[in-house]
Design a protein around this motif. Structure first.
Motif, mmCIF file in Angstrom:
data_model
loop_
_atom_site.group_PDB
_atom_site.id
_atom_site.type_symbol
_atom_site.label_atom_id
_atom_site.label_comp_id
_atom_site.label_asym_id
_atom_site.label_seq_id
_atom_site.Cartn_x
_atom_site.Cartn_y
_atom_site.Cartn_z
ATOM 1 N N ILE A 242 0.853 -1.195 0.000
ATOM 2 C CA ILE A 242 0.000 0.000 0.000
ATOM 3 C C ILE A 242 0.886 1.240 0.000
ATOM 4 O O ILE A 242 1.795 1.376 0.819
ATOM 5 C CB ILE A 242 -0.932 0.012 1.224
ATOM 6 N N LYS A 243 0.580 2.154 -0.903
ATOM 7 C CA LYS A 243 1.294 3.424 -0.982
ATOM 8 C C LYS A 243 0.305 4.573 -0.797
ATOM 9 O O LYS A 243 -0.912 4.395 -0.996
ATOM 10 C CB LYS A 243 2.008 3.541 -2.330
ATOM 11 N N PRO A 244 0.783 5.762 -0.415
ATOM 12 C CA PRO A 244 -0.143 6.878 -0.161
ATOM 13 C C PRO A 244 -1.081 7.177 -1.324
ATOM 14 O O PRO A 244 -2.220 7.583 -1.111
ATOM 15 C CB PRO A 244 0.806 8.049 0.108
ATOM 16 N N GLU A 245 -0.614 6.961 -2.549
ATOM 17 C CA GLU A 245 -1.471 7.293 -3.696
ATOM 18 C C GLU A 245 -2.610 6.293 -3.894
ATOM 19 O O GLU A 245 -3.521 6.519 -4.694
ATOM 20 C CB GLU A 245 -0.631 7.365 -4.979
ATOM 21 N N ASN A 246 -2.599 5.183 -3.156
ATOM 22 C CA ASN A 246 -3.662 4.190 -3.301
ATOM 23 C C ASN A 246 -4.950 4.577 -2.581
ATOM 24 O O ASN A 246 -6.029 4.073 -2.922
ATOM 25 C CB ASN A 246 -3.201 2.826 -2.784
ATOM 26 N N PHE A 247 -4.848 5.446 -1.580
ATOM 27 C CA PHE A 247 -6.034 5.797 -0.795
ATOM 28 C C PHE A 247 -6.089 7.307 -0.555
ATOM 29 O O PHE A 247 -5.100 7.919 -0.143
ATOM 30 C CB PHE A 247 -6.030 5.077 0.558
ATOM 31 N N THR A 248 -7.238 7.884 -0.827
ATOM 32 C CA THR A 248 -7.483 9.309 -0.578
ATOM 33 C C THR A 248 -8.798 9.435 0.175
ATOM 34 O O THR A 248 -9.817 8.862 -0.233
ATOM 35 C CB THR A 248 -7.585 10.093 -1.896
ATOM 36 N N ALA A 249 -8.784 10.178 1.280
ATOM 37 C CA ALA A 249 -10.026 10.438 2.009
ATOM 38 C C ALA A 249 -10.766 11.589 1.343
ATOM 39 O O ALA A 249 -10.181 12.647 1.078
ATOM 40 C CB ALA A 249 -9.726 10.779 3.464
ATOM 41 N N VAL A 250 -12.044 11.383 1.063
ATOM 42 C CA VAL A 250 -12.889 12.388 0.426
ATOM 43 C C VAL A 250 -13.860 12.919 1.475
ATOM 44 O O VAL A 250 -14.694 12.177 2.000
ATOM 45 C CB VAL A 250 -13.659 11.793 -0.763
ATOM 46 N N VAL A 251 -13.729 14.204 1.802
ATOM 47 C CA VAL A 251 -14.568 14.831 2.829
ATOM 48 C C VAL A 251 -15.889 15.241 2.184
ATOM 49 O O VAL A 251 -15.911 15.933 1.163
ATOM 50 C CB VAL A 251 -13.861 16.057 3.439
ATOM 51 N N VAL A 252 -16.997 14.821 2.797
ATOM 52 C CA VAL A 252 -18.318 15.040 2.224
ATOM 53 C C VAL A 252 -19.221 15.684 3.275
ATOM 54 O O VAL A 252 -19.304 15.203 4.412
ATOM 55 C CB VAL A 252 -18.932 13.701 1.762
ATOM 56 N N HIS A 253 -19.867 16.775 2.909
ATOM 57 C CA HIS A 253 -20.890 17.374 3.778
ATOM 58 C C HIS A 253 -21.689 18.398 2.989
ATOM 59 O O HIS A 253 -21.390 18.687 1.823
ATOM 60 C CB HIS A 253 -20.287 17.993 5.040
ATOM 61 N N SER A 254 -22.717 18.942 3.596
ATOM 62 C CA SER A 254 -23.505 19.984 2.940
ATOM 63 C C SER A 254 -22.588 21.158 2.624
ATOM 64 O O SER A 254 -21.805 21.607 3.464
ATOM 65 C CB SER A 254 -24.653 20.430 3.854
ATOM 66 N N ALA A 255 -22.717 21.669 1.413
ATOM 67 C CA ALA A 255 -21.763 22.664 0.909
ATOM 68 C C ALA A 255 -22.114 24.065 1.396
ATOM 69 O O ALA A 255 -22.427 24.966 0.611
ATOM 70 C CB ALA A 255 -21.713 22.616 -0.615
#
Length: 914
Positions: free
Chosen positions: A431-444
């Motif tokens: 596993i390398k850092p580019e394999n996983f990205t956290a996507v922040v989701v909420h009301s804009a």
């Protein structure tokens, strides 16, 4: 001389131009160029940009038309010059608006300096389908199993467009969550649509501009539907609370160059497929995705859909359909891992460094059939192991099965998670850092507030407050985003609403949710614990929770000068107070009205009797909130011109106050049970006789000092604790509470590494073990309500008229801080208040937006010479402060300042646990 003459000749127009105001930031119902407005009389707002100080609007001129050239034949509203200083929430009063129509508008203003602005840049708003009769599409129900866990059904329809297209819209909603596709591409950038409402009474629909996605000739519209809140598991293991059958309503409206209009509607000609790569989905469960089951081209032309089956049509009430009233849920930002490691027991863990709400994007290459398992957690245990016991029955897992053959990228579809860490198994290779990205989701929601100071831990606290709001404002205000709950707890939203309005623009967010509060209100006027209500609590109501129906509309009116939310919610507000009136009877004491009390107040160990806990009588709490809601309802009635109700509920408040004093306050100013929350509510809600306020505040201070500057309050007392102390002359005590680093305190979680606000003061104990695993969220915003005090008292950013039409700048400096700075993007523009102390000099810098005025209260001036922008200035003495009136503009005040110290009591009934 000739050169000087030419300079003056050209300089004078330039100087005049610099003084001329400009009009910008045009919004309709708080939104920039909204599409799908369902209001038949939407409200228009603008901001004035002027470099000249003391600028006020004296008149405005609005024009609205159906074309951007504002030709007379297309103009539907032309106000002419209106003498008024109003620049926010001006109600449209032109010709009746038509459905599915774009309206363009401009405004210009006259100011008090004799200047006239140019016409603003053109803005627009577009109406949705204003009448149920405008819906020509039918509800369609794809074939689906009646099992609890099913794959997300897929739908498609091929159609032909024969002429040149000039515009096209899609009007879409679903029972469940939907994703819409056109010609192989997802429509729009919204997530978790159509959102969560009281589905039995209100269902939102979205409107998309799809003009560029269509083509002359053959086209394909497709959709995938997930369980979401409608069919999935929610509440306390409630499955399919609103219905077992997923369904779609989709209406495409295409306008051709020759002026004709064609509709492509969901109907019996659509086809469905009950199998899909999303083999399982749920808000609590997560998602199973099998990429081998993907169907290439299913949403594009040329696809052979012979294996797909016709859908059924259904009749559902279209009167409950409403255009989106809140801000949509979006992907807001992305976060990369800060660490990839194995736990002592060998679990592969990725740390994103921030507790957040959303999901991870996976990038992977590997063999077909390989399944990657991704679990989500907020914390690690004391041994560094992955901890999910506090998620209870929420599996919160992604299972992704590869199709093989190259790089694959995946994001889940109909779910979200609360997490900082993920545990990964089955990943092919390293596993390398580019394999996983956290996507922040909420009301804009636009960020409107900023707070910073010289103390890094307080800045971290503000960071945590903001992230708690991000994580829990996901279409509705949830209590937490991670476990098998994620519900719209009314008490949590009530206590945090004022702080929320500093951090972000929350007017449409709360306006939408409050309509669901009213929709879910019981016939007797009581308010559910959660909204939308799926707890089946037999119409139970609790003080402090039910009061959301009154406190939040009043708060939104104060912050945004929005009378419409008061008008809309007034029947609900009144029904709730009338409910309490009936419950309390002629004694005006609400016995049994507080089911939750001061939720999660401080209490020592179960066998620890060395010190008192923070217990407050539930009946005292209920009666205090009864008084407060009666008072606010009276004030709301006054704003709306209902003088009869203003008097009626004002009188009720006085009766309740008298009963409260008789039952809960001694002649010496002590409050029954002698708890911090008891004193706080009595003082905050005006229930303490004036002659006893100082004594009561002193008792509160004594309690805080006797606990070695620790709080003992829960959800209902905490929001007002520091505020009450400051308002009664004890800001130093409030600061000492804020700066306390040992449990229970705001900074204890910060010291323990929190990146959001915890549900419990000691969610993680000093020995790194956990509190009760059945109820221990690490992203729970309620205690973050102290942010209100940080903005208003620490920085001094206050209001004196609804919407910040008149502003109070009244900072309360403290010797342990060298500076505090806060700003707020109000309806009129940015308000800024900051102070900095250095070498005995206090400097206060303020910014006041055009079309507003302010009183600047400079603290502890003690007769010192005050300079404004380097020049001496005089003001009005107020005790040891000085008040100076200002108009719009930026100002810097400076004077000699000596911070005052306060003697402390040293009785330490609460030993430090540092």
């Amino acid at each position: 001389m000739k050169g000087l003459f030419l300079y003056i000749l050209f300089a004078i127009p330039a100087m005049c131009l610099a003084q001329t105001p400009a009009v910008d930031n045009l919004t309709c119902e708080y939104l920039f160029n909204p599409v799908g407005i369902d209001q038949v009389q939407p409200r228009l707002s603008w901001k004035i940009n002027s470099a000249q100080r003391n600028t006020l609007q004296q008149a405005y001129h609005i024009r609205v038309a159906t074309d951007a050239s504002f030709s007379s034949s297309k103009t539907v509203w032309n106000t002419g010059k209106i003498s008024s200083d109003s620049s926010i929430l001006i109600t449209y009063q032109g010709a009746p608006l038509k459905s599915a129509t774009r309206y363009y508008w401009q405004v210009k203003i006259w100011d008090n300096h004799g200047h006239i602005s140019a016409w603003s840049k053109t803005a627009y708003f577009e109406t949705g389908l204003l009448s149920p009769a405008d819906w020509t599409a039918s509800w369609i129900v794809p074939q689906q199993d009646s099992l609890r866990k099913i794959a997300a059904p897929m739908l498609r329809k091929q159609f032909t467009l024969s002429k040149k297209i000039v515009s096209a819209r899609a009007y879409v909603t679903a029972h469940g969550l939907y994703e819409l596709y056109l010609n192989g591409k997802k429509v729009g950038d919204q997530e978790l649509t159509p959102g969560w409402t009281e589905y039995k009474k209100r269902l939102q629909y979205q409107v998309y501009d799809i003009t560029t996605m269509l083509q002359q000739g053959d086209n394909v519209v497709g959709a995938m539907i997930g369980d979401g809140w409608f069919r999935g598991t929610t509440g306390i293991n409630q499955w399919a609370f609103w219905g077992r059958k997923l369904a779609l309503l989709c209406q495409l409206q295409i306008t051709y160059a020759d002026g004709t209009v064609q509709h492509i509607n969901s109907d019996g000609s659509w086809k469905g497929f009950k199998s899909s790569p999303v083999t399982l989905n749920g808000i609590y469960d997560g998602e199973n995705y099998d990429a081998r089951k993907e169907i290439p081209g299913w949403d594009s032309k040329g696809f052979n859909d012979a294996g797909w089956v016709p859908v059924d049509t259904a009749v559902y009430d279209k009167k409950m359909l409403v255009g989106v009233e809140s801000v949509p849920v979006h992907k807001i930002q992305e976060i990369k891992p800060i660490g990839i490691f194995k736990s002592p027991k060998g679990t592969q863990i990725i740390d994103f460094g921030q507790n957040l709400t959303g999901w991870v994007r996976l990038k992977v290459s590997g063999p077909a059939g390989q399944t990657i398992n991704i679990r989500h957690a907020e914390v690690l245990d004391k041994f560094g192991e992955f901890y999910t016991a506090n998620l209870r029955k929420a599996t919160a897992t992604i299972n992704y099965t590869l199709k093989g053959g190259g790089a694959e990228v995946h994001e889940p579809h109909f779910t979200f998670f609360g997490f900082r860490y993920i545990a990964v198994t089955g990943f092919p290779g390293e596993i390398k850092p580019e394999n996983f990205t956290a996507v922040v989701v909420h009301s804009a929601m636009p960020v409107t507030g900023e707070f910073t100071c010289s103390d890094t831990m307080i800045n971290k606290l503000q960071h945590n407050i903001m992230w708690g709001q991000k994580g829990n404002f996901v279409d509705i205000p949830t209590d937490c985003p991670q476990r098998d709950e994620r519900l719209g707890w009314t008490g949590d939203a009530q206590v945090f609403s004022r702080t929320a309005a500093f951090n972000m623009q929350v007017a449409p967010f709360f306006a939408k949710w409050m309509k669901d509060v009213a929709a879910d209100q019981y016939p007797n006027g009581g308010i559910p614990f959660v909204v939308p209500d799926n707890l089946l609590t037999n119409q139970a109501t609790s003080a402090g929770w039910g009061d959301v129906s009154v406190i939040v509309p009043w708060t939104m009116y104060q912050v945004y000068a929005d009378k419409r939310i008061l008008q809309t919610q007034y029947p609900s507000m009144k029904a709730y107070v009338d409910y309490i009136v009936k419950k309390s009877g002629s004694r005006y004491i609400w016995h049994g009205g507080s089911l939750f009390g001061d939720w999660l107040f401080y209490r020592p160990g179960i066998y620890d009797f060395s010190e008192p806990n923070g217990y407050t009588s539930p009946d005292l709490i209920a009666t205090a909130f009864y008084a407060y809601s009666s008072k606010l309802l009276s004030q709301a009635a006054g704003v709306l011109g209902n003088t009869a109700d203003e008097k009626k509920y004002g009188d009720i408040y006085e009766h309740v106050k008298k009963a409260f004093i008789h039952n809960y306050i001694t002649p010496t100013g002590r409050v029954f049970a002698d708890s911090q929350t008891g004193y706080v509510l009595a003082l905050k809600f005006g229930l303490m006789p004036d002659s006893l306020k100082a004594k009561a505040a002193a008792y509160l201070v004594d309690d805080v000092r006797s606990r070695n500057n620790h709080l003992s309050t829960g959800f209902l007392g905490t929001p007002y604790l520091c505020q009450v102390l400051s308002q009664n002359g004890h800001s130093n005590v409030a600061y000492d509470l804020l700066l306390q680093k040992t449990y229970p305190s705001w900074l204890y979680p910060v010291k323990m590494g929190a990146t959001t606000i915890w549900e419990r003061w000691d969610g993680i104990k000093t020995d790194s073990t956990f509190q009760d695993k059945t109820m221990n969220s690490f992203n729970h915003y309620s205690y973050g309500a102290v942010g209100d005090w940080m903005y208003q008292q620490m920085a001094g950013l206050q209001m004196d008229a609804p919407g910040y039409k008149h502003i109070i700048i009244k900072p309360e400096p403290h010797r342990k801080f060298s500076f505090v700075k806060a700003s707020l993007e109000s309806m009129y523009g940015q308000v800024l208040s900051s102070w900095a102390a250095k070498d005995g000099t206090m400097q206060v810098h303020v910014k006041i937006p055009p079309n507003t005025t302010a009183d600047v209260i400079l603290p502890e001036t003690d007769g010192q010479e005050i300079k404004q922008d380097g020049k001496p200035v005089t003001g009005t003495a107020e005790e040891n402060n000085t008040a100076i009136k200002v108009g719009s503009g930026e100002y810097t005040f400076s004077y000699h300042w000596v911070p005052k110290k306060e003697a402390k009591k040293t009785d330490k009934r609460m030993a430090s646990t540092d």
